[in-house]
Design an enzyme around this catalytic site. Structure first.
Site, PDB file in Angstrom:
ATOM      1  N   TYR A  62      -2.541  -1.438  10.697  1.00 29.39           N
ATOM      2  CA  TYR A  62      -2.491  -1.711   9.132  1.00 29.39           C
ATOM      3  C   TYR A  62      -1.281  -1.223   8.383  1.00 29.39           C
ATOM      4  O   TYR A  62      -0.464  -1.577   7.604  1.00 29.39           O
ATOM      5  CB  TYR A  62      -3.842  -1.166   8.476  1.00 29.39           C
ATOM      6  CG  TYR A  62      -3.948  -1.357   6.884  1.00 29.39           C
ATOM      7  CD1 TYR A  62      -4.386  -2.608   6.348  1.00 29.39           C
ATOM      8  CD2 TYR A  62      -3.371  -0.222   6.142  1.00 29.39           C
ATOM      9  CE1 TYR A  62      -4.277  -2.733   4.895  1.00 29.39           C
ATOM     10  CE2 TYR A  62      -3.576  -0.350   4.602  1.00 29.39           C
ATOM     11  CZ  TYR A  62      -3.992  -1.655   3.954  1.00 29.39           C
ATOM     12  OH  TYR A  62      -3.986  -1.872   2.751  1.00 29.39           O
ATOM     13  N   SER A 102       0.790  -1.060   0.158  1.00 32.76           N
ATOM     14  CA  SER A 102       0.026  -0.011  -0.017  1.00 32.76           C
ATOM     15  C   SER A 102       0.911   1.100  -0.051  1.00 32.76           C
ATOM     16  O   SER A 102       1.824   1.283   0.311  1.00 32.76           O
ATOM     17  CB  SER A 102      -0.886  -0.035   1.379  1.00 32.76           C
ATOM     18  OG  SER A 102      -1.583   1.221   1.357  1.00 32.76           O
TER      19      SER A 102
END
Length: 251
Positions: A151, A138
């Site tokens: 996360y 990400s």
């Protein structure tokens, strides 16, 4: 990466980015097997894409990973591409109490799962031509979203692992790729209708174009400013990004 003629296993391939990649690669003449925990979602993907296959397994369970790896090698001996895409994303509170169940689930799914999955298949992949291990990380690996600190941390750790694994496999035929998406319209964080997020079909189209090159990091244009940020002056970008996120999400 060679975009046709592969046998590809995609974890988390039943929805979102995983399904988008699975369908795009399927359409280009690859044998695609999707894996995930939700049988109904897997069946839906296979029904919509004749010729695709699916296996049910749990990315957080080492025994399940070993079982599915053995099954894949036996059923698909030509398997030469692994795309570690499975992931979970939930809001947390780095400024207060962090729920331990959320912490463990996120780390097991986003970090330990991909490492275990690759470990279970890497010796087989070393024997295949045009072998690839890819990880969906990400842009939050480079610019953390404070509202999802756990996360973001798992994606940063995954990026670090990719760099190490790419070095360790430098004298083999296995390429190690990292796909680092920006905010994309998927079910993660209920983003399917988010106007600020990149449409999934546009992300897949741009990603496939880069995937077909010699790039080790697969970045769409909107992800590049995030990737370029880490360094001595990174805090300003991170702070401004998070101020905007707090205004957007109301926290």
């Amino acid at each position: 990466m060679k975009l046709s003629g592969n046998t590809i296993f995609i974890t988390g391939g039943a929805s979102g980015i995983g399904r988008g990649l699975a369908e795009a690669l399927h359409q280009r003449g690859n044998k695609v097997i999707v894996g995930g925990r939700r049988r109904g979602y897997l069946d839906e993907v296979v029904a919509a894409n004749p010729g695709m296959a699916a296996v049910e397994f749990d990315i957080t369970d080492p025994a399940s990973i070993e079982r599915v790896a053995a099954q894949l090698i036996a059923d698909y001996p030509d398997l030469n591409v692994l795309i570690n895409n499975a992931g979970v994303m939930q809001p947390d509170n780095a400024g207060g109490h962090v729920d331990d169940a959320l912490l463990v689930s996120t780390v097991e799914t986003n970090l330990m799962g991909p490492i275990r999955m690759t470990s279970a298949l890497i010796d087989h992949l070393k024997t295949r031509d045009n072998a690839v291990v890819a990880y969906t990380s990400s842009v939050l690996a480079f610019v953390p979203l404070a509202l999802t600190a756990v996360y973001s941390s798992t994606k940063a750790a995954l990026h670090s692992y990719v760099l190490s694994q790419r070095f360790m496999l430098r004298d083999t035929a296995v390429r190690v790729l990292e796909i680092a998406p920006p905010w994309v319209r998927t079910d993660l964080m209920n983003s399917r209708e988010a106007e600020q997020a990149m449409p999934l079909d546009a992300f897949i189209e741009e990603t496939m174009a880069v995937l077909g090159t010699d790039a080790d990091e697969i970045l769409v244009e909107s992800a590049k400013p995030f990737r370029a940020n880490p360094g001595p002056g990174e805090h300003g970008f991170v702070d401004e990004f998070n101020k905007g996120a707090v205004e957007l999400f109301g926290r």
